[in-house]
Design a protein around this motif. Structure first.
Motif, PDB file in Angstrom:
ATOM      1  N   CYS A 272       0.813  -1.037   0.077  1.00 11.23           N
ATOM      2  CA  CYS A 272       0.153   0.067  -0.045  1.00 11.23           C
ATOM      3  C   CYS A 272       1.280   1.058  -0.042  1.00 11.23           C
ATOM      4  O   CYS A 272       0.193   1.836  -0.200  1.00 11.23           O
TER       5      CYS A 272
ATOM      6  N   LEU B  22       1.399   2.039  -3.817  1.00 13.29           N
ATOM      7  CA  LEU B  22      -0.250   2.457  -3.692  1.00 13.29           C
ATOM      8  C   LEU B  22      -0.159   4.117  -3.892  1.00 13.29           C
ATOM      9  O   LEU B  22      -1.006   4.785  -4.270  1.00 13.29           O
TER      10      LEU B  22
ATOM     11  N   ASP C 291      -7.984   3.642   2.359  1.00 10.28           N
ATOM     12  CA  ASP C 291      -7.445   2.760   3.230  1.00 10.28           C
ATOM     13  C   ASP C 291      -7.786   1.511   4.162  1.00 10.28           C
ATOM     14  O   ASP C 291      -8.206   2.301   5.174  1.00 10.28           O
TER      15      ASP C 291
ATOM     16  N   ILE D  56      -6.536  -1.533   5.183  1.00  8.98           N
ATOM     17  CA  ILE D  56      -6.240  -2.583   4.971  1.00  8.98           C
ATOM     18  C   ILE D  56      -6.414  -3.155   6.476  1.00  8.98           C
ATOM     19  O   ILE D  56      -5.867  -4.392   6.741  1.00  8.98           O
TER      20      ILE D  56
ATOM     21  N   MET E 282      -8.053   1.095  -1.502  1.00 11.03           N
ATOM     22  CA  MET E 282      -6.868   0.222  -0.818  1.00 11.03           C
ATOM     23  C   MET E 282      -6.872  -0.915   0.098  1.00 11.03           C
ATOM     24  O   MET E 282      -7.284  -0.729   1.542  1.00 11.03           O
ATOM     25  N   TRP E 283      -5.997  -1.984  -0.174  1.00 15.75           N
ATOM     26  CA  TRP E 283      -6.332  -2.905   0.718  1.00 15.75           C
ATOM     27  C   TRP E 283      -4.867  -4.383   0.662  1.00 15.75           C
ATOM     28  O   TRP E 283      -5.059  -4.061  -0.860  1.00 15.75           O
ATOM     29  N   GLY E 284      -5.214  -4.863   1.693  1.00 16.27           N
ATOM     30  CA  GLY E 284      -3.616  -5.261   1.462  1.00 16.27           C
ATOM     31  C   GLY E 284      -3.598  -6.907   2.235  1.00 16.27           C
ATOM     32  O   GLY E 284      -4.447  -6.877   3.090  1.00 16.27           O
TER      33      GLY E 284
ATOM     34  N   GLY F 149       0.439  -5.278  -2.332  1.00  7.69           N
ATOM     35  CA  GLY F 149      -1.554  -4.360  -1.871  1.00  7.69           C
ATOM     36  C   GLY F 149      -2.457  -4.163  -3.513  1.00  7.69           C
ATOM     37  O   GLY F 149      -1.949  -4.169  -4.873  1.00  7.69           O
TER      38      GLY F 149
ATOM     39  N   LEU G  36      -5.791  -1.738  -5.224  1.00  5.81           N
ATOM     40  CA  LEU G  36      -6.534  -0.627  -5.418  1.00  5.81           C
ATOM     41  C   LEU G  36      -6.986  -1.315  -6.356  1.00  5.81           C
ATOM     42  O   LEU G  36      -7.509  -1.624  -7.241  1.00  5.81           O
TER      43      LEU G  36
END
Length: 534
Positions: free
Chosen positions: A153, A156, A269, A271, A301-303, A316, A318
């Motif tokens: 991220c 990102l 975000d 995460i 966003m995530w990871g 990560g 998007l």
């Protein structure tokens, strides 16, 4: 500001764009909190930007380097540094190592060893879309064409800063926030951050400490525009790091409507979305909303780094419906790609829904909750206020009563004192907190390290308490209130994150226990006798 000083040492000179934004840099993005050019020797081999990058650091980076040079090890280095500063989940190595070494993970075919689509292999993007559809509770299936995969991220944030802003323009973010974002958006793209300053006082429309409101967003945006700064996007962290707050659906809608009114992009975000470890708390993803106010300017966003306890695997993703943004970010994936074999492993992991739900999440949430309970119980015993939240790996702690003068310089000295006693924490300045004395502690660690780390913290705090008492005795004329938090603030900040109308009996028990502990440990009764009042 620091970059201009380095340029003044013989760099390549500043351009008008950098000069134009310098007043904002001085006021809102004080780079001296990250580096100190005054004792810096410029390298003749680097540009001014290169020189700046080489010294871009703060307490977070300094502590991280110290930790890696002197890591605690139960057998090999028992006097080493215990790391409560880096946000990692160290509770699930047994589960993840077993899953990542099963037979289905060890697949190899030619395509995995060749250049992929820069957005990521299609099989992985399809799996990410299905995964996010399920866990974000999306009202309709999410599309693989809207998924981009990068190596973390941080990459990102850097890519989004580059494609959404020109140099000198800004993103807006509420403080305190994860400080690594500053580095991600500034070092490559020269994008600044405009701060929405939050504080611990509950005033106006606020119902909890450090609450983000639309009014605060409006004020920060208008202040920035009055200074000639172009703000292009709002960053939201949900769950929030370091506070642990989870935004309600109505809050998320209000923030997104605010952004739409001002034609701002919103970067959300999420995460820590699967690291909500208590059933009393409910996470709402932006992707689960029935209707997005401005879908073309909303990017999520995530990871796997946090939720799957694998910070060593850089991955990560998007999700954006804006194909212009997707294509622009994808062009930067050449620099931030994920290698083919790792893409295969991540796809296998994400598609194993039964293992995730029945094995991993159950165990992870139980372990996070137990570790959180241990650390917060220790803090209650010490009489230390904190925000009691149920998401992420961290507790936001109020150490203001251990600061005599209540300054960030004193906060940094306390942070160094913890480090000297071989325990690494993160101080509030690293998160651009507006109030000196707040610290973040990471609790997602094994019991023996939590116990030893809390012992070291207790030692520092008890020594500091005795020093303050000794100083007060030497200065009897000084008011007891100088430089200290109100006792009411201390009580408020340990309450659970819930509506006032549904306070649980356990919260009341926690509060009574804390008050009893404070009464036992306080010398107020000795100082304030009936004779003195008479």
């Amino acid at each position: 500001q620091a970059l201009s000083e380095i340029e003044g040492m013989g760099g390549r000179g500043s351009n008008p764009q950098e000069m134009r934004v310098r007043p904002l840099a001085k006021r809102r993005v004080d780079m001296h909190s990250f580096c100190n050019p005054s004792n810096f020797q410029r390298s003749p081999y680097l540009s001014a930007r290169g020189n700046f990058a080489s010294i871009f650091q703060g307490s977070t980076e300094e502590g991280y380097k110290a930790y890696h040079a002197d890591k605690y090890d139960e057998d090999k280095n028992p006097n080493g540094i215990i790391n409560f500063g880096t946000s990692e989940n160290k509770l699930c190595f047994d589960l993840m190592s077993k899953r990542l070494t099963q037979a289905d993970m060890n697949h190899m075919d030619p395509s995995l060893l060749q250049y992929p689509d820069w957005k990521g292999h299609l099989f992985l993007r399809e799996e990410v879309a299905r995964f996010l559809t399920y866990y974000c509770k999306a009202p309709a299936p999410l599309k693989a064409e809207n998924v981009i995969v990068l190596n973390g991220c941080g990459s990102l944030f850097s890519a989004l800063a580059t494609v959404l802003c020109d140099p000198g323009e800004a993103f807006m973010i509420a403080t305190p926030f994860y400080g690594g974002i500053t580095q991600s958006v500034f070092l490559y793209g020269n994008v600044k951050l405009v701060y929405v300053y939050l504080d611990s006082k509950i005033t106006g429309t606020s119902t909890r400490p450090f609450q983000l409101t639309v009014e605060k967003l409006e004020k920060a945006l208008q202040d920035a525009r009055a200074e000639g700064v172009a703000v292009r996007a709002l960053i939201l962290l949900n769950p929030q790091n370091p506070l642990g707050d989870i935004y309600s659906l109505s809050e998320l809608r209000d923030y997104l409507e605010f952004a739409k009114r001002h034609e701002l992009h919103v970067i959300v975000d999420e995460i820590y979305m699967l690291s909500v470890f208590d059933e009393s708390a409910t996470f709402h993803s932006v992707l689960g909303m029935d209707r997005l106010p401005d879908p073309q300017r909303t990017h999520v966003m995530w990871g796997i780094t946090k939720d799957f306890a694998v910070s060593g695997i850089r991955f990560g993703t998007l999700y954006t419906e804006n194909q212009d943004v997707a294509d622009a970010v994808a062009s930067l994936c050449y620099f931030h790609g994920v290698c083919g074999p790792v893409q295969h492993k991540v796809a296998q992991l994400l598609r194993d829904r039964d293992w995730i739900n029945q094995v991993y999440l159950r165990a992870n949430h139980a372990r996070l909750k137990a570790a959180h309970t241990y650390v917060t119980d220790e803090l209650k015993t010490l009489g230390v206020p904190f925000l009691n939240r149920n998401a992420g790996f961290f507790v936001w702690i109020d150490f203001r009563k251990y600061l005599k003068t209540g300054t960030f310089e004193e906060e940094l000295l306390l942070w160094k004192r913890f480090l000297d006693n071989k325990v690494l924490l993160s101080c509030g300045k690293a998160f651009e907190c507006s109030e000196p004395g707040w610290f973040r502690i990471i609790f997602a660690d094994k019991t023996h390290r939590l116990q030893l780390g809390m012992q070291r913290i207790r030692k520092v705090l008890e020594e500091r308490e005795q020093e303050i008492l000794a100083e007060e005795k030497e200065q009897p004329c000084q008011s007891d209130q100088d430089g200290k938090a109100d006792s009411t603030d201390e009580v408020i900040s340990v309450s659970r994150h819930q509506d006032p109308t549904c306070a649980s009996s356990s919260s009341l028990g926690d509060l009574i226990g804390l008050l009893q502990q404070q009464m036992r440990s306080s010398d107020w009764l000795q100082k304030n006798t009936a004779e003195q009042f008479a």
